[in-house]
Write a protein that holds these residues in place. Sequence first.
Motif, PDB file in Angstrom:
ATOM      1  N   TRP A 148       0.806  -1.225   0.000  1.00  0.00           N
ATOM      2  CA  TRP A 148       0.000   0.000   0.000  1.00  0.00           C
ATOM      3  C   TRP A 148       0.835   1.268   0.000  1.00  0.00           C
ATOM      4  O   TRP A 148       0.389   2.340   0.391  1.00  0.00           O
ATOM      5  CB  TRP A 148      -1.053  -0.025   1.120  1.00  0.00           C
ATOM      6  CG  TRP A 148      -1.894  -1.233   0.915  1.00  0.00           C
ATOM      7  CD1 TRP A 148      -1.801  -2.412   1.568  1.00  0.00           C
ATOM      8  CD2 TRP A 148      -2.849  -1.434  -0.132  1.00  0.00           C
ATOM      9  NE1 TRP A 148      -2.648  -3.340   1.017  1.00  0.00           N
ATOM     10  CE2 TRP A 148      -3.306  -2.765  -0.030  1.00  0.00           C
ATOM     11  CE3 TRP A 148      -3.362  -0.622  -1.154  1.00  0.00           C
ATOM     12  CZ2 TRP A 148      -4.246  -3.305  -0.900  1.00  0.00           C
ATOM     13  CZ3 TRP A 148      -4.302  -1.147  -2.008  1.00  0.00           C
ATOM     14  CH2 TRP A 148      -4.735  -2.486  -1.881  1.00  0.00           C
ATOM     15  N   GLU A 149       2.071   1.138  -0.447  1.00  0.00           N
ATOM     16  CA  GLU A 149       2.889   2.344  -0.648  1.00  0.00           C
ATOM     17  C   GLU A 149       2.323   3.136  -1.823  1.00  0.00           C
ATOM     18  O   GLU A 149       1.882   2.555  -2.812  1.00  0.00           O
ATOM     19  CB  GLU A 149       4.330   1.964  -0.959  1.00  0.00           C
ATOM     20  CG  GLU A 149       5.083   1.458   0.248  1.00  0.00           C
ATOM     21  CD  GLU A 149       6.409   0.865  -0.166  1.00  0.00           C
ATOM     22  OE1 GLU A 149       7.438   1.466   0.176  1.00  0.00           O
ATOM     23  OE2 GLU A 149       6.406  -0.185  -0.836  1.00  0.00           O
ATOM     24  N   ILE A 154      -2.813  11.051   3.659  1.00  0.00           N
ATOM     25  CA  ILE A 154      -3.013   9.620   3.831  1.00  0.00           C
ATOM     26  C   ILE A 154      -1.663   8.930   3.691  1.00  0.00           C
ATOM     27  O   ILE A 154      -0.863   9.289   2.825  1.00  0.00           O
ATOM     28  CB  ILE A 154      -4.062   9.094   2.843  1.00  0.00           C
ATOM     29  CG1 ILE A 154      -4.392   7.629   3.141  1.00  0.00           C
ATOM     30  CG2 ILE A 154      -3.619   9.300   1.397  1.00  0.00           C
ATOM     31  CD1 ILE A 154      -5.696   7.164   2.515  1.00  0.00           C
ATOM     32  N   SER A 155      -1.419   7.966   4.586  1.00  0.00           N
ATOM     33  CA  SER A 155      -0.145   7.241   4.571  1.00  0.00           C
ATOM     34  C   SER A 155      -0.444   5.778   4.245  1.00  0.00           C
ATOM     35  O   SER A 155      -1.597   5.351   4.317  1.00  0.00           O
ATOM     36  CB  SER A 155       0.527   7.357   5.931  1.00  0.00           C
ATOM     37  OG  SER A 155      -0.290   6.757   6.907  1.00  0.00           O
ATOM     38  N   PRO A 156       0.566   4.997   3.918  1.00  0.00           N
ATOM     39  CA  PRO A 156       0.313   3.599   3.573  1.00  0.00           C
ATOM     40  C   PRO A 156      -0.429   2.841   4.669  1.00  0.00           C
ATOM     41  O   PRO A 156      -1.330   2.057   4.379  1.00  0.00           O
ATOM     42  CB  PRO A 156       1.724   3.035   3.358  1.00  0.00           C
ATOM     43  CG  PRO A 156       2.526   4.203   2.926  1.00  0.00           C
ATOM     44  CD  PRO A 156       1.962   5.374   3.674  1.00  0.00           C
ATOM     45  N   THR A 157      -0.079   3.085   5.925  1.00  0.00           N
ATOM     46  CA  THR A 157      -0.754   2.344   6.995  1.00  0.00           C
ATOM     47  C   THR A 157      -2.246   2.705   7.043  1.00  0.00           C
ATOM     48  O   THR A 157      -3.102   1.852   7.272  1.00  0.00           O
ATOM     49  CB  THR A 157      -0.037   2.562   8.350  1.00  0.00           C
ATOM     50  OG1 THR A 157      -0.616   1.728   9.335  1.00  0.00           O
ATOM     51  CG2 THR A 157      -0.080   3.982   8.816  1.00  0.00           C
ATOM     52  N   TYR A 188      -4.011   1.084   4.047  1.00  0.00           N
ATOM     53  CA  TYR A 188      -4.217  -0.333   4.342  1.00  0.00           C
ATOM     54  C   TYR A 188      -5.481  -0.519   5.191  1.00  0.00           C
ATOM     55  O   TYR A 188      -6.313  -1.384   4.920  1.00  0.00           O
ATOM     56  CB  TYR A 188      -2.974  -0.883   5.050  1.00  0.00           C
ATOM     57  CG  TYR A 188      -3.087  -2.315   5.521  1.00  0.00           C
ATOM     58  CD1 TYR A 188      -3.390  -3.333   4.622  1.00  0.00           C
ATOM     59  CD2 TYR A 188      -2.866  -2.639   6.845  1.00  0.00           C
ATOM     60  CE1 TYR A 188      -3.484  -4.657   5.062  1.00  0.00           C
ATOM     61  CE2 TYR A 188      -2.952  -3.955   7.287  1.00  0.00           C
ATOM     62  CZ  TYR A 188      -3.262  -4.962   6.393  1.00  0.00           C
ATOM     63  OH  TYR A 188      -3.345  -6.257   6.830  1.00  0.00           O
ATOM     64  N   ASP A 189      -5.630   0.338   6.204  1.00  0.00           N
ATOM     65  CA  ASP A 189      -6.847   0.256   7.024  1.00  0.00           C
ATOM     66  C   ASP A 189      -8.094   0.471   6.168  1.00  0.00           C
ATOM     67  O   ASP A 189      -9.103  -0.210   6.343  1.00  0.00           O
ATOM     68  CB  ASP A 189      -6.810   1.321   8.136  1.00  0.00           C
ATOM     69  CG  ASP A 189      -5.827   0.951   9.242  1.00  0.00           C
ATOM     70  OD1 ASP A 189      -5.442  -0.238   9.314  1.00  0.00           O
ATOM     71  OD2 ASP A 189      -5.436   1.852  10.008  1.00  0.00           O
TER      72      ASP A 189
END
Lengths: 803, 291
Positions: free
Chosen positions: A660-661, A777-780, A783-784
Motif C-alpha cells: 500500500w505504498e 493519507i499514509s500507507p498504513t 491499508y486500514d
Amino acid sequence: MTTKLFGEPVRRREDGRLITGRGRYLDDIGHDALAVAFVRSPHAHARVTDIDVDAALDVEGLVAVYTYEDLLGPMAEPLPVLIPHPQLTAPRTGYPLVRDVVHHMGEAVVMVVATDRYVAEDACDRITVSYEQLPVVVGVDAAREARHAVHEDVPDNVAARHHQETGDVEAALAASAHTLAFTQYIERSACMPMEGKGVHAAWDPADSSLRVYTSTQASTSVRAAIAAKLQLSLEKVEVVAPDVGGGFGVKIVHPWPEELLVPMAAIALQRPVKWTEDRREHFISSAHERQQRQEIRVGYDDDGRLTALDVRIWHDNGAYTPYGIIVPIVTATQLVGPYVVPTYRVRVDSVYTNTVIVTPYRGAGRPQGCYAMERTMDRIAQERGLDRAEVRARNLIQPDQFPYDHHLTFQDGRPVIYDSGDYPGLLDKLTALVGWSGVEERRAEATARGKLLGIGMAMYVEGTGPGPYEGGHVQVLGSGKVLVSTGLTSQGQGHETAFAQIVAHELGVPIEDVEVTTGDTRRFGYAVGTFASRAAVMSGNAIALAARGVKEKALRIAGEALEVDPSDLEIDEGLVQVKGTPGISIPLRTVAVLSNPLRYAFDEAAKQATQFAGPGDDSKPPVAAGDAPGLEHVDYYSPVRSTFASGAHAAVVEIDTLTWEIDVVQYAVVHDCGTIVNPMIVEGQVHGGVAQGVGGALYERMAYDADGQLQNASFMDFLMPYASEVPDIDIDHQQTPSPLNPLGLKGAGEAGVIPGTAAIASAIEDATGRRIAAMPISPTELYDLVRDDAAGRVAPRRTGAMA
Amino acid sequence: MKPAPFGYADPRTLAEALEVLGREGEGAKVLAGGQSLLPLLSMRLAAPTTLVDINRVAGLDSIESGPDGVRVGALVRHARLLDDAAAAGVQPLLARATASVAHPAIRNRGTTVGSIAHADPSGEMTAVLALTGGSVTVATPAGRSAVGWQDFFVGPLETSVHGPAVVVDAFFPALAQRSGTAFAELSRRRGDYAVCGAGAVVTLDADRRVSAARTAYISVGLVPQVHDLTEAVAGRPVDTVDWAAAGALARTLVDPDTDLHASADYRRLLVGVLTERTLAAAALEATGRTP
Ligand SMILES: Cc1cc2nc3c(=O)[nH]c(=O)nc-3n(C[C@H](O)[C@H](O)[C@H](O)COP(=O)(O)OP(=O)(O)OC[C@H]3O[C@@H](n4cnc5c(N)ncnc54)[C@H](O)[C@@H]3O)c2cc1C
C-alpha cells in the motif's frame, strides 16, 4: 543585450552567495551577543501557580530572568490582533510571556538571558514552574463539541463565524435536479522554513536608538510594533531583515513575542541580545495551518453543472487569533475556484483548540478550499458517470466572462472579481500534458505489474497581490550604479534578480549595474510585507513606476545637456542617446552627476560631467522649484483589488497492492501568473510548492495526542518529503496578463502548493476505488481503508466517459 | 537544543579509555560517530557527565575478512563497510544492510559497532548481527570477552554491558555454503529508519531443497530476534517453494508495535510481504551458490 531581460530566464544572482555560505542569516549576526532561551510550557492547558527561579540563580553566566511580572506598560497587555474583523467576535491573543493560563504546549513562560545559549538552557533547566492542569481541547471535532473551553470566557470555543452567501442556497438546492452531501477532513501541517525565527537587538545608549535584525517577512511592521510596545519613537528604531532562510507565511505574523522581548532585554541590559529559534521551538511555539472539517452539500443538473453549493467548515485556529480570520476567509472565498457557482453559501466556524496558533502557510486556506471544491467535482463526475475533466470543463468560467464577479468579499475587504484568465485553456493544456486520455492503457500496464494506477486533477484560482500598497526607490549614482530598494522582504524567492530585471528593462541599463535591497527600514520605510504572492505584483510594479520616474527625469536633464527634445531620446545599455542618431549621447551616470548642482570633483565621473554642464541661468535658482537634486525617484503602486492567477495540476499515482505504498509517478502543472518576469524563477516557485503539496498530501501532519502533546516535534518524525519523494514535475505556462497593473503581473509564489492534496486524493481514489475523505493519507492508513468493508467505495468510473 | 555541560576525554589507547570510563563511573559514555548520541545530548534526553571520545584510539578501525567471518572494528564507519568488497564476499548481508542505514552523510560518521552498541531495534545492523549469529568483543578493565548477540541485546537501547566497557569489534560469521541472503525494508522516505525491514538467509541441501530459512526484522519488537521459518518450506525443491507459507508463519511469530508511522497490523502485513520477498531472493542467490 543585458538590458532586454524582462521575461528571460535570468540566473538568480543571489544564488552564488547563498549556496556558497556567504549569506548572512540571523544567527550569523552578533556572536558576542547575550543569548536568550525560554522555559516553555510542557502542558497544553494549565494555570501557572508558581515560578521558582532560585536554583537558576547560581548558574554561572546567567544575566537576567524575566517573567510576566517584569513586563511593563504595553508589554504587559495582550499581543495585538493584527487584522480584526467584525465576524471575529471573540478574538484572543497571548501575552509576550504567559500571565496566568497557558493555552498551548510551547508557550513561553520565562525568558532567560545568559552569556551564551548553552548557559541559558542550563538555567532554564533549573527553573521550576508549577502548573494546575486544565482540560484540553484538541481537534476541530472536540472544539465543536465544546465539552471544555479553551478560553474560559469563550464557552463554545468559537472565535469567529464567517458567513457569505450569494443567494438563497436552500431554495437552490431544493430546486436542483440532483444533490449530494459529504464530509471530509484535512490535517495540520506547517511552513517549516529551513531557518527558524530569530531576533538580534542592539541598543545604542548614546544615540538612544535600537537596531533589530529579525528573520521576518514584514520588517516595517515589526518596527512599528516594537516602537509601540516598547514606547520608543519610530525614528529611533531600525529593523532589518537579513538573509531569511525561508518564510512560507510563518514569518509574516508579527510581532512574535520574541520580537518584543529580545529588544526589551537589550535595552534593559544595555547589551546586544540574540535569540535563535531551535527546531523544537519552531514546532511548538510558532504556527501551523490547514486543519478543517468540511461539510459540503451540492446541487447540480443532469449534465453535472453546478446549481448550488453550501459549505459548512470548522476551522481549527489553534489557541489564539493574532492574525484574525484571514485563513478561513481565504478558504471561503477561494473555494469557488475557476467555476460558475450560481448560488453559493459558505459558513466557517473558526474554533479554538489547545494547540499552536494557525496562521497562513503558503496557500493560506486555499489548499483547503481547493480540496473542498475539487473533490466535489470528482463526486459529481462519479454520480453522473462523467469524465472528471468533462465535468470541470462544463462548469468553468469562460474567457469572455471576464471580469468575472463572484459577489464575494475577499480577505482584503475588496470584491472577488477575477481580472482575466483562460480556464478552458488551462484544462486543455493539462489534459494534453499529463496524457489524460491515454490513462486506461497505463492503468492496464500497471495492473500487470501488480500496481494500481490512478490519475487525479485539481484546478484553482488564486487571488494574489493584494494591497494596500508597496513602494520602490530607484536612484542612479554618478558611478553608474543603480540602487533599487523596496520595503518588503525576501526569503529566497529571487527578488534581487526579478526586481533587477524590471529596472534594467525599464531604465535601459545593464543588469550588472543594478543593486537591489529589500526589507531594510533604513532604506525604505513604508511597506506591507511579503505574503499572498504579492511581491512581484506589488513591489515589481512600484519599482517599475519608480524606474519610469527616473527615466523621465534623466531624459529631461539629458535633453537640456544635449539640446534636444527629451521625447527624441532613449536609454540603452546605460547610454542616453538620440533615437536613430548614433553618436549624440550622454552616459546615464553623467546625467546622474548633472542632476546635482553641487559637484565637487572628487572623482572621474564628476570631472567628465563638467563638459556637459551648461553655464547656468543667473536669474533662476540652481534647483528649480518642484525639482530635487539627484537622479532618483520614489513611487508607490496601490491596486484597486487583487489579481487572480490560476492553474491546473494532475497527479498520477501507483499503489503497491501488497504494501500500500503510494508513489506519485507523474505530476503535471499548467500555470498562469499573467506576464512572467522570469520563467526560471516561476518554475522554481512551482517546484517548491509542489514539493510542499506532496508533503501535505502524503507525509506531513501534526501528531497531537489527546493531551495536546505534539508527539512528532522533530524532523525525525514530522516527515517532510526529501527530493527522493518529490516527483519530476512537467510544467506548461499560459499567460493572461492582468489588466490591473502596469506590468500585467499576477502572483506566483503560493500556487504550486494549492491543488496538491486535492489532485493526489483524487488519484488515490481513482486507483483504489475507495473513497478518500481525509488527507493526508499514509500507507498504513490506506491499508486500514482497503481492509474496511464499511468504507465507502467509488463506482469504477474511468476517464473518457462522456455521457 | 544545546547539551548540558559535560566533561570530555579523548584517550589514545584502549587502556586509557577504560581507565577514564572506570574513573568517571556511571555518568560516562563512549562517543563514537555521535550520530545517535549527540542528538540525544542536544535535546537533553541524555546528560552524561563525561564523553569518552574513542575516535583517536589506535587499532579499532580495521575490517578483517577471513573464511570464518568478518570482524568489524569499533571505528569502522558504515560507509566503509558498505564499500568493502572482501567483507561482502564473506557475508553479503553486511553491504546489503548498510546500504539502507540512513544517508551518506550519516554513514560517513556513524559506526557499525556504535549502532550495535546503541541497540536500537530499528537499526539494520542489530538485526544483521542476530541473523548471522554474530557476537561482539567487549573490553573491560578485566580483559576482553566475546558476547553472543542473544546475550548482548537486552531491550530497546539497552545491552547487557554495564560499567566501564568498550565494544571493540563486532564479528559477523561467514555465510554458510549453499546459502543466500537478502535484505529489504520499507521506509516512509528514502533513508529513513524503516517502518519494517527484513533480512533473510536461506540454505539449500545438495539437491537444492530448502534446508533452512531464517529471518530477522527491524522496527518489529523490542530486541532483534531470529525467526526460523524452515518448517513452512523445508524439503521443498527451491523452484517450487511457496514462500507465502513462510510469510504467513512469520506473521504469527512477530509482535510489532504501533507508532506514529505504522499500526501494528500494518507492520505485521509488511513482515509477511518482506519475508516472502527476501526469502525468494535469498533462495535465488543460494541456488547460484549451489553446484
Ligand atoms: C538522521 C539520521 C538517520 C539515521 N538513520 C539510521 C538508519 O536508518 N538505520 C540505522 O541503523 N541507524 C540510523 N542512524 C543512526 C546511525 O546509524 C548511527 O551512526 C548509529 O546508530 C550509532 O553509531 P555512532 O557511531 O554514531 O554512535 P554514537 O552516536 O557515538 O553512540 C551511540 C551509542 O552507542 C554507544 N557506543 C558507541 N560506540 C560504542 C562502543 N564502541 N562501545 C560501547 N559503546 C558504544 C554510545 O555510548 C552511545 O550510547 C541515523 C542517524 C541519524 C542522525
